[in-house]
Scaffold this motif. Structure first.
Motif, PDB file in Angstrom:
ATOM      1  N   HIS A 147      -2.660  -1.354  -2.862  1.00 12.49           N
ATOM      2  CA  HIS A 147      -2.174  -2.664  -2.401  1.00 12.49           C
ATOM      3  C   HIS A 147      -2.241  -3.731  -3.485  1.00 12.49           C
TER       4      HIS A 147
ATOM      5  N   HIS B 194       3.791   2.135  -4.118  1.00 11.55           N
ATOM      6  CA  HIS B 194       2.656   2.142  -3.196  1.00 11.55           C
ATOM      7  C   HIS B 194       1.964   3.488  -3.387  1.00 11.55           C
TER       8      HIS B 194
ATOM      9  N   HIS C 241       7.319   3.016   5.073  1.00 11.54           N
ATOM     10  CA  HIS C 241       6.779   4.172   4.350  1.00 11.54           C
ATOM     11  C   HIS C 241       5.979   5.037   5.312  1.00 11.54           C
TER      12      HIS C 241
ATOM     13  N   HIS D 258       2.898   6.032   5.847  1.00  6.10           N
ATOM     14  CA  HIS D 258       1.507   5.918   6.282  1.00  6.10           C
ATOM     15  C   HIS D 258       1.503   5.685   7.793  1.00  6.10           C
TER      16      HIS D 258
ATOM     17  N   ASP E 227       4.071  -2.198   2.336  1.00  6.37           N
ATOM     18  CA  ASP E 227       2.866  -2.190   1.497  1.00  6.37           C
ATOM     19  C   ASP E 227       3.315  -1.979   0.057  1.00  6.37           C
TER      20      ASP E 227
ATOM     21  N   ASP F 205      -0.175   4.011   9.792  1.00  7.15           N
ATOM     22  CA  ASP F 205      -0.284   2.647  10.324  1.00  7.15           C
ATOM     23  C   ASP F 205       1.043   1.888  10.234  1.00  7.15           C
ATOM     24  N   HIS F 206       2.101   2.590   9.793  1.00 12.38           N
ATOM     25  CA  HIS F 206       3.444   2.009   9.775  1.00 12.38           C
ATOM     26  C   HIS F 206       4.443   2.788  10.626  1.00 12.38           C
TER      27      HIS F 206
HETATM   28 ZN   LIG Z   1       0.529   1.960   3.348  1.00  6.24          ZN
END
Ligand SMILES: [Zn+2]
Length: 484
Positions: free
Chosen positions: A432, A152, A83, A85, A174, A87-88
């Motif tokens: 989450h 999410h 996805h 975000h 996530d 951090d991915h």
């Molecule tokens: Zn995420």
């Protein structure tokens, strides 16, 4: 199949999972930015990681050859992004253009919107990015990958089921079960449950002790304000809602008697929250104002078919200056953003763009607006000199810290104090899985082994799994190969 995990181990985000076959071919799941690790070693804008080797030295990326990241000794057949975000996917600009990237349609559009606003993501222009849909089967050499949608706090989120060499792996990305689209998460769980999964890599973001260092940091920052300025920090009043509907109800309860400007900070990609706040604005009979970046993102997602997003709104233009005076557009203004703001003015008239002299006008009627921003600190900093509005501030995003820096909360608190905000509200429901739902997911999927990821406290994970599975938990070190 061999599994190696880089990032997401004892940190929230930064997920990078490499799967390889005995024929030395591989695929990658996520290529996330490690915010906490980056912050530990580098500082923007003075000492950012600038060369690929900086990323390797600090362990942000597994070592590789060449200016662009490519694994040595392996033929990498594709990279899946769960996805949009950061951090991915945040290290995609470092990726070698030979490696094709696969992701959901909405995720692709969100990443393109980020690119349109940010010069530092120009590395993305080299990459081939191909969208998939839920249930597609991607055949990449001996790997077959099935993406399945999950719910999410951002549209276009997926989990994956990967089959290779007679073994099956599932990766949750996530996800949550209490969101407006919980049935999508159930689709993923059902599909994984019917497969007989050998290894499940599972997000465990919310597994944390009560004295979690992240929340302790809020306390530290508050204390610092007291010691430094001898002023009490603004009091933070928290409402943890159990679902999105409750977020809206709580906000109305808190804000219905407000005579002040209402300012809400949220993540510009959290469409559920944007819808909720839009609804709140309508119920409170307030005109909606969005900062230009949030409005731009909302526009792109509406084009993609995401429904019920705000259509009529004002845009708070980011302040740009030339020789100390505010100008409408600076010379390096992004072209797509300019086009978008032109469209807003065409449709809503000149007054729909708040900038320059119109800012003072806006504050004369501040109590008739609700402002939505993904950076409240920036909004406060852009209030013209001599204007001191009364403000009701609501923090409505997952983490107290914006992506720029943990210390940005410190700065936000100082700006709030400058405008005499003595208390503010935190109203939120997490994107989450709650720790108590971990057991439910594991009972349903019943994998042979499980690895918790995307958590700072994986050592506590055993407290939340079904008793029979305590011995099935694997806690690999960074890069340690797991053979399944
Ligand atoms: Zn995420």
């Amino acid at each position: 199949m061999e599994v190696r995990i880089y990032g997401g181990i004892e940190e929230i985000g930064g997920n990078k999972i490499i799967l390889s076959s005995p024929n030395r071919r591989s695929i990658i799941l996520d290529f996330g930015k490690s915010f906490s690790r980056e912050e530990a070693f580098f500082q923007y804008p003075f000492m950012p990681p600038s060369f690929p080797e900086d990323y390797f030295k600090a362990g942000l990326l597994p070592p590789a050859k060449g200016p662009n990241w490519k694994m040595e000794g392996y033929d990498t057949l594709g990279l899946m992004v769960s996805h949009a975000h950061l951090d991915h996917w945040g290290y995609l600009p470092m990726l070698h253009s030979e490696i094709e990237v696969f992701l959901g349609e909405a995720a692709l559009r969100i990443i393109e919107s980020y690119r349109a606003m940010r010069r530092d993501l120009s590395g993305l222009d080299r990459l081939k990015m191909s969208p998939f849909k839920t249930g597609d089967v991607l055949n990449l050499g001996e790997f077959s990958v099935t993406p399945i949608h999950v719910d999410h706090s951002i549209p276009g989120a997926y989990g994956f089921i990967v089959e290779c060499c007679g073994r099956k792996l599932a990766y949750t990305g996530d996800l949550r079960m209490h969101g407006p689209k919980a049935s999508m998460t159930m689709d993923f769980i059902d599909a994984a449950a019917s497969e007989g999964i050998d290894l499940l890599i599972m997000e465990a973001t919310k597994v944390a002790p009560e004295n979690d260092p992240e929340s302790s940091l809020v306390k530290v920052l508050e204390n610092r304000i007291w010691y430094k300025w001898r002023r009490s920090p603004p009091k933070r009043v928290s409402f943890e809602a159990s679902d999105e509907k409750e977020v809206g109800e709580k906000m109305i309860e808190i804000l219905e008697r407000s005579n002040s400007l209402i300012l809400v900070e949220l993540a510009s990609t959290d469409v559920d929250r944007i819808r909720t706040v839009y609804e709140v604005a309508r119920k409170l009979d307030r005109k909606l104002v969005m900062d230009e970046r949030t409005a731009f993102m909302v526009d792109k997602l509406s084009e993609l078919g995401v429904r019920d997003l705000p259509r009529k709104y004002f845009v708070w233009k980011r302040r740009k200056g030339k020789q100390g005076r505010e100008v409408k557009f600076s010379s390096n203004e992004s072209k797509v953003l300019k086009e978008f703001l032109g469209k807003v003015e065409d449709e809503g008239g000149e007054e729909s763009l708040i900038w320059g002299g119109r800012r003072a006008e806006f504050f004369r009627n501040a109590d008739s607006y609700l402002v939505v921003t993904n950076n409240a600190t920036r909004f406060l900093y852009e209030i013209p000199l001599g204007i001191k509005p009364e403000i009701d501030f609501v923090m409505s995003r997952s983490e107290p810290f914006s992506e720029e820096s943990a210390l940005s909360l410190d700065r936000l608190l100082n700006w709030l104090l400058l405008y005499d905000v003595r208390r503010y509200y935190r109203v939120h429901v997490s994107g989450h899985l709650s720790p108590y739902q971990i057991k439910e997911v594991l009972d349903a999927i019943d994998p042979d082994k499980v690895v918790p990821i995307h958590t700072e406290h994986r050592d506590l994970f055993d407290l939340f799994v079904p008793r029979r599975m305590v011995d099935s938990i694997l806690l690999p070190r960074v890069g340690e190969p797991l053979v399944i």
